[in-house]
Design an enzyme around this catalytic site. Structure first.
Site, PDB file in Angstrom:
ATOM      1  N   GLY A 111       0.821  -1.209   0.000  1.00 13.09           N
ATOM      2  CA  GLY A 111       0.000   0.000   0.000  1.00 13.09           C
ATOM      3  C   GLY A 111       0.846   1.246   0.000  1.00 13.09           C
ATOM      4  N   ASN A 112       0.224   2.380   0.225  1.00 14.92           N
ATOM      5  CA  ASN A 112       0.963   3.639   0.303  1.00 14.92           C
ATOM      6  C   ASN A 112       0.340   4.536   1.349  1.00 14.92           C
ATOM      7  OD1 ASN A 112      -1.032   5.520  -1.038  1.00 14.92           O
ATOM      8  ND2 ASN A 112      -0.803   3.940  -2.609  1.00 14.92           N
ATOM      9  N   ARG A 113       0.943   5.701   1.585  1.00 11.39           N
ATOM     10  CA  ARG A 113       0.566   6.525   2.732  1.00 11.39           C
ATOM     11  C   ARG A 113      -0.495   7.572   2.422  1.00 11.39           C
ATOM     12  NH1 ARG A 113       5.682   9.129   5.040  1.00 11.39           N
ATOM     13  NH2 ARG A 113       4.168   9.891   6.549  1.00 11.39           N
ATOM     14  N   SER A 114      -1.133   7.492   1.263  1.00 11.57           N
ATOM     15  CA  SER A 114      -2.129   8.518   0.940  1.00 11.57           C
ATOM     16  C   SER A 114      -3.329   8.412   1.883  1.00 11.57           C
ATOM     17  CB  SER A 114      -2.587   8.336  -0.507  1.00 11.57           C
ATOM     18  OG  SER A 114      -3.619   9.247  -0.773  1.00 11.57           O
TER      19      SER A 114
END
Ligand code: CTP
Length: 401
Positions: free
Chosen positions: A208-211
């Site tokens: 995933g990512n931190r958005s």
């Protein structure tokens, strides 16, 4: 400084009790609120409640305090009129200019922004008569919030639910700040993607990512306050409340996000890709949890490319004249990389942020430069994500005109 004057029109629906919360939000944030209920509204919440919460007398018809000419004065002096909940009946009366009580007179004399927050059963909302009345009101510049989908009075579920009062308050605050003619996206349909995709490895793990989704939600909120119909394709944004008047389509992975965006974009005037889409996903998905084996190194994770949604819709332009906006988070050579990315993706505008500690991920503020395909460059100073969102819509609106 004088407090902004808000008229809260309340009509006869069960959601009238939720308008008490909207009234509180408005008064506690420094607005002078005059409540104008209809006779039917008082079956749900009595005059004493409206009067006590607003600090003003309450009347439903034009024959009280006639010497003060309330049937014209309340509307003339208002900075914003919000009708919440708005029944099918008030939408019909407002569309046709009827004036048989204090609220309908107020709507005819008001020269300020007007917001309607409809709440009714799905059948009434979907009826062609109501839909035509809504279209008429929007054409004249009123903001008519799309009702939410969910539990209605009784056992029914469907479209017609009154949105969260706090979100209606947020929309009113923005509409008030923009003033007359602020609903410049009325009659437009816009699609916004928000959040970050998650690409599952097994039932418990993902890449995933931190958005956080906050910039995308700010874009959706500001577009709704400017009168647009908004579809928000939201990737893993649990915890963020649904903005009032916005259709939220929850998704998980890049492939799901692509499907939802392509479907919604088919008839949209603008698409803003604020979501952080994973460029790669695991080549295989393990149906059972991947276990570590004592004494053995882990297996490398093989990845495959995800579709590039922004490049795809920019190339295909499902609707002529559509405006397409991308986002780019960069750490080095921000503007030069942004220019290259704008060309590579083929979109009309690219919002370029520099990613860093305080900026972008999860914060309430943002700072960016909006690059346009015609060579333009619009810097947006450090400030609330809503301010950046409004700049994006200003640039989109110019191009739609
Ligand atoms: N985007 C997309 N589909 C993808 C990846 C990104 O639609 N598979 C969109 C994002 O929503 C964003 C823009 O493209 O609007 C820029 O994304 P970014 O990941 O920065 O672009 P990349 O092409 O992946 O460039 P980089 O090499 O910097 O990762």
């Amino acid at each position: 400084m004088d407090k902004p004057k808000v008229v809260l029109g309340v009509t006869g629906g069960i959601a009238a009790y939720k308008a008490c919360e909207l009234l509180r939000q408005l008064t506690e944030s420094g607005h002078d609120v005059r409540v104008v209920p209809t006779e039917s509204a008082l079956h749900f919440v009595g005059a004493a409640t409206w009067s006590a919460l607003s600090g003003h007398p309450v009347a439903t018809e034009v024959w009280s305090d006639v010497h003060e000419v309330p049937h014209v004065r309340i509307g003339q002096t208002a900075d914003l009129v919000v009708v919440a909940p708005a029944t099918a009946d008030i939408l019909a009366k407002a569309a046709h200019g009827l004036a048989d009580d204090l609220l309908t007179n107020t709507l005819l004399t008001a020269r300020c922004p007007v917001v309607f927050a409809p709440a009714m059963h799905t059948e009434m909302w979907e009826h062609p008569a109501t839909q035509e009345n809504v279209a008429t009101l929007r054409r004249r510049g009123a903001v008519v919030i799309e009702p939410a989908v969910g539990r209605l009075t009784g056992v029914d579920t469907g479209k017609g639910r009154f949105p969260d009062p706090v979100e209606i308050f947020e929309l009113c605050r923005r509409t008030l700040a923009r003033g007359m003619h602020g609903a410049d996206l009325a009659g437009r349909h816009v699609v916004v993607s928000a959040g970050g995709t998650r690409e599952p490895l097994d039932p418990v793990r993902f890449l995933g990512n931190r958005s956080s989704g906050k910039q995308g939600y700010a874009l959706a909120r500001t577009a709704a306050a400017r009168g647009a119909r908004v579809t928000l394709v939201a990737a893993n944004t649990t915890g963020l409340p649904d903005p009032a008047g916005v259709e939220v389509v929850p998704v998980g992975t890049a492939v799901q996000l692509r499907e939802a965006v392509i479907k919604a974009a088919a008839h949209a005037d603008a698409v803003v890709m604020a979501a952080a889409v994973a460029d790669f996903r695991p080549a295989t998905y393990a149906n059972g949890k991947i276990k570590k084996k004592d004494g053995e190194d882990p297996e490398p994770i093989a990845l495959v490319r995800n579709p590039d949604i922004l490049a795809e819709i920019s190339g295909e332009r499902p609707r002529p004249g559509q405006v397409i906006v991308g986002f780019a988070a960069e750490t080095d050579d921000v503007l030069a990389n942004g220019r290259t990315k704008l060309q590579r993706k083929g979109c009309d505008l690219l919002v370029v942020n520099e990613v860093g500690e305080r900026k972008t991920f999860g914060s309430e503020e943002n700072e960016a430069v909006v690059l346009s395909a015609d060579g333009g460059e619009t810097p947006v100073p450090y400030g609330p994500k809503e301010a950046l969102a409004d700049t994006v819509w200003d640039l989109v609106a110019e191009r739609l005109d």
